[in-house]
Enzyme design. Structure first.
Site, PDB file in Angstrom:
ATOM      1  N   SER A   1     -10.763  -2.099   3.413  1.00 52.08           N
ATOM      2  CA  SER A   1     -10.073  -2.343   4.688  1.00 52.08           C
ATOM      3  C   SER A   1      -9.607  -1.015   5.265  1.00 52.08           C
ATOM      4  CB  SER A   1      -8.848  -3.228   4.477  1.00 52.08           C
ATOM      5  OG  SER A   1      -9.249  -4.449   3.927  1.00 52.08           O
TER       6      SER A   1
ATOM      7  N   ARG B   1       0.833  -1.218   0.000  1.00 51.48           N
ATOM      8  CA  ARG B   1       0.000   0.000   0.000  1.00 51.48           C
ATOM      9  C   ARG B   1       0.863   1.261   0.000  1.00 51.48           C
ATOM     10  NH1 ARG B   1      -2.096  -3.611  -1.342  1.00 51.48           N
ATOM     11  NH2 ARG B   1      -3.912  -4.692  -0.523  1.00 51.48           N
TER      12      ARG B   1
ATOM     13  N   GLU C   1      -5.119   2.556   6.814  1.00 52.52           N
ATOM     14  CA  GLU C   1      -4.871   2.514   5.366  1.00 52.52           C
ATOM     15  C   GLU C   1      -5.648   3.630   4.665  1.00 52.52           C
ATOM     16  OE1 GLU C   1      -5.285  -1.295   3.302  1.00 52.52           O
ATOM     17  OE2 GLU C   1      -6.104  -0.258   1.554  1.00 52.52           O
TER      18      GLU C   1
HETATM   19  C1  FAD Z   1     -15.665  -2.359  -1.083  1.00 52.33           C
HETATM   20  C2  FAD Z   1     -14.205  -1.995  -1.230  1.00 52.33           C
HETATM   21  C3  FAD Z   1     -13.270  -2.989  -1.446  1.00 52.33           C
HETATM   22  C4  FAD Z   1     -11.918  -2.679  -1.573  1.00 52.33           C
HETATM   23  N1  FAD Z   1     -11.035  -3.677  -1.785  1.00 52.33           N
HETATM   24  C5  FAD Z   1      -9.725  -3.386  -1.941  1.00 52.33           C
HETATM   25  C6  FAD Z   1      -8.766  -4.422  -2.195  1.00 52.33           C
HETATM   26  O1  FAD Z   1      -9.093  -5.596  -2.295  1.00 52.33           O
HETATM   27  N2  FAD Z   1      -7.473  -4.064  -2.329  1.00 52.33           N
HETATM   28  C7  FAD Z   1      -7.048  -2.766  -2.248  1.00 52.33           C
HETATM   29  O2  FAD Z   1      -5.841  -2.501  -2.412  1.00 52.33           O
HETATM   30  N3  FAD Z   1      -7.925  -1.768  -2.015  1.00 52.33           N
HETATM   31  C8  FAD Z   1      -9.239  -2.038  -1.863  1.00 52.33           C
HETATM   32  N4  FAD Z   1     -10.129  -1.024  -1.628  1.00 52.33           N
HETATM   33  C9  FAD Z   1      -9.635   0.360  -1.462  1.00 52.33           C
HETATM   34  C10 FAD Z   1      -9.603   1.191  -2.766  1.00 52.33           C
HETATM   35  O3  FAD Z   1     -10.585   0.760  -3.685  1.00 52.33           O
HETATM   36  C11 FAD Z   1      -8.230   1.156  -3.440  1.00 52.33           C
HETATM   37  O4  FAD Z   1      -7.228   1.668  -2.581  1.00 52.33           O
HETATM   38  C12 FAD Z   1      -8.204   1.944  -4.748  1.00 52.33           C
HETATM   39  O5  FAD Z   1      -6.991   1.713  -5.401  1.00 52.33           O
HETATM   40  C13 FAD Z   1      -8.369   3.464  -4.555  1.00 52.33           C
HETATM   41  O6  FAD Z   1      -8.613   4.039  -5.826  1.00 52.33           O
HETATM   42  P1  FAD Z   1      -9.466   5.392  -5.972  1.00 52.33           P
HETATM   43  O7  FAD Z   1      -9.462   5.798  -7.397  1.00 52.33           O
HETATM   44  O8  FAD Z   1     -10.795   5.222  -5.359  1.00 52.33           O
HETATM   45  O9  FAD Z   1      -8.564   6.381  -5.137  1.00 52.33           O
HETATM   46  P2  FAD Z   1      -9.065   7.506  -4.136  1.00 52.33           P
HETATM   47  O10 FAD Z   1      -9.708   6.862  -2.957  1.00 52.33           O
HETATM   48  O11 FAD Z   1      -9.842   8.523  -4.887  1.00 52.33           O
HETATM   49  O12 FAD Z   1      -7.670   8.115  -3.696  1.00 52.33           O
HETATM   50  C14 FAD Z   1      -6.770   7.363  -2.903  1.00 52.33           C
HETATM   51  C15 FAD Z   1      -5.440   8.125  -2.874  1.00 52.33           C
HETATM   52  O13 FAD Z   1      -4.896   8.137  -4.190  1.00 52.33           O
HETATM   53  C16 FAD Z   1      -4.652   9.475  -4.608  1.00 52.33           C
HETATM   54  N5  FAD Z   1      -4.936   9.538  -6.053  1.00 52.33           N
HETATM   55  C17 FAD Z   1      -6.060   9.143  -6.694  1.00 52.33           C
HETATM   56  N6  FAD Z   1      -5.938   9.364  -8.018  1.00 52.33           N
HETATM   57  C18 FAD Z   1      -4.707   9.921  -8.213  1.00 52.33           C
HETATM   58  C19 FAD Z   1      -3.991  10.400  -9.346  1.00 52.33           C
HETATM   59  N7  FAD Z   1      -4.507  10.356 -10.589  1.00 52.33           N
HETATM   60  N8  FAD Z   1      -2.752  10.919  -9.155  1.00 52.33           N
HETATM   61  C20 FAD Z   1      -2.196  10.987  -7.913  1.00 52.33           C
HETATM   62  N9  FAD Z   1      -2.827  10.562  -6.796  1.00 52.33           N
HETATM   63  C21 FAD Z   1      -4.062  10.027  -6.958  1.00 52.33           C
HETATM   64  C22 FAD Z   1      -5.607  10.329  -3.806  1.00 52.33           C
HETATM   65  O14 FAD Z   1      -5.136  11.680  -3.671  1.00 52.33           O
HETATM   66  C23 FAD Z   1      -5.632   9.594  -2.468  1.00 52.33           C
HETATM   67  O15 FAD Z   1      -4.538   9.977  -1.674  1.00 52.33           O
HETATM   68  C24 FAD Z   1     -11.495  -1.323  -1.497  1.00 52.33           C
HETATM   69  C25 FAD Z   1     -12.452  -0.317  -1.283  1.00 52.33           C
HETATM   70  C26 FAD Z   1     -13.784  -0.635  -1.161  1.00 52.33           C
HETATM   71  C27 FAD Z   1     -14.799   0.465  -0.974  1.00 52.33           C
END
Ligand code: FAD
Length: 303
Positions: free
Chosen positions: A222, A172, A292
């Site tokens: 998580s 992560r 996280e």
């Molecule tokens: C039901 C559920 C299940 C999940 N299961 C998993 C799993 O199995 N494994 C896992 O790893 N995660 C999981 N997650 C967490 C999450 O989906 C991941 O961490 C995902 O990669 C976040 O992507 P996002 O686009 O939503 O990022 P966001 O939540 O929008 O942002 C997360 C971080 O990334 C940064 N960011 C986003 N886009 C950019 C960009 N273009 N440039 C620079 N920084 C950026 C943001 O500033 C922030 O700090 C889960 C979440 C949910 C709700």
């Protein structure tokens, strides 16, 4: 001033918008501005404008790993979603993807083109940008296994490329969790596979998720990182914390690692519940759980 400048360059934006609608936790006050640039040029223009006006800004993907605060975000949020969703096959096994595309969309593309390697990510509800930032992973796979390079805007607003060995991927963790940058595009190196096998693998992972995770609740996945040699969810379960509530924030009864919003939770409730879980797990097991979920605030991440 900001409004006029954004209008001048035809950059799409909204003002005073609730962050509940932009995060899967469905928590948070209003952001002053949310901007939706349609090109790299527009992203660069936004940064120029915000810097000129001393307006803090940050970037958000699908909001599936962030907690927005009740007081909202005093500044601008850049969202690269639908306008940054192109994918191109560079050769038999290499694809170039814009950072606003969702993992789900990319998995569908891979399935259609018989590409294997990304199945582990099919149920992660994030964008490519968020997945790189977090080095998202599941079921034994992580972004780091398949990424070749990342194109991003650095803090001086210049376009830069990082190759996989320089992306500092860890659990992560990536280069971007330590350095400022807006991820624009990613090149993935995948393998050729057989469509029915890829399909079955994706289905199996989705079934496992639906069986074990509260997929119909508001959550950010998580809440805590996995401590060395253990699982956060197992520790929380062992401590009997499932069902523990503060306001409408609850430790999920289905998956102890997920803290959920039952509907009206505030960020205050959620943060208090995080603290309570950390305290109780530490007292009872000696493990200090690390959060996280990212907090959307100036302090934690201002590009
Ligand atoms: C039901 C559920 C299940 C999940 N299961 C998993 C799993 O199995 N494994 C896992 O790893 N995660 C999981 N997650 C967490 C999450 O989906 C991941 O961490 C995902 O990669 C976040 O992507 P996002 O686009 O939503 O990022 P966001 O939540 O929008 O942002 C997360 C971080 O990334 C940064 N960011 C986003 N886009 C950019 C960009 N273009 N440039 C620079 N920084 C950026 C943001 O500033 C922030 O700090 C889960 C979440 C949910 C709700």
């Amino acid at each position: 001033m900001i409004k006029q400048q954004l209008d001048k360059f035809h950059i799409l934006y909204k003002q005073n918008i609730s962050l509940k609608d932009y995060t899967t936790l469905h928590i948070g006050g209003k952001a002053d501005y949310i901007v939706f640039p349609k090109s790299v040029f527009e992203v660069q223009k936004c940064i120029e404008i915000f810097n000129k006006c001393y307006m803090p800004y940050t970037v958000l993907g699908r909001g599936s790993n962030v907690l927005a605060l009740d007081e909202g975000y005093k500044g601008a949020i850049i969202i690269l979603t639908d306008y940054f969703s192109r994918v191109e096959r560079l050769n038999e096994t290499c694809v170039k993807v814009e950072s606003g595309m969702t993992l789900k969309q990319l998995c569908q593309f891979c399935l259609k083109h018989n590409l294997t390697g990304l199945e582990f990510a099919c149920g992660i509800p994030g964008s490519i940008g968020g997945a790189i930032y977090m080095n998202a992973g599941a079921y034994g796979g992580e972004m780091k296994d398949i990424v070749e390079s990342v194109t991003y805007l650095d803090e001086q607003n210049n376009i830069k490329i990082l190759l996989k060995d320089d992306l500092m991927f860890g659990y992560r963790h990536s280069y971007f969790t330590e350095h400022q940058g807006i991820i624009l595009e990613v090149i993935y190196q995948l393998d050729l596979g057989e469509q029915p096998v890829i399909h079955d693998k994706m289905n199996e992972f989705m079934e496992r998720r639906y069986a074990r995770q509260p997929m119909d609740a508001y959550s950010a996945g998580s809440t805590f990182k996995r401590p060395n040699g253990y699982y956060a969810s197992a520790l929380i379960k062992e401590c009997g914390l499932q069902g523990l509530c503060i306001g409408d924030a609850e430790v999920s009864r289905k998956h102890a690692g997920f803290l959920i919003n039952k509907g009206k939770a505030t960020s205050h409730d959620f943060l208090q519940l995080i603290n309570k879980v950390q305290e109780r797990v530490y007292e009872q097991t000696g493990y200090m759980l690390e959060r996280e979920v990212q907090i959307l605030s100036h302090k934690e991440k201002t590009l």
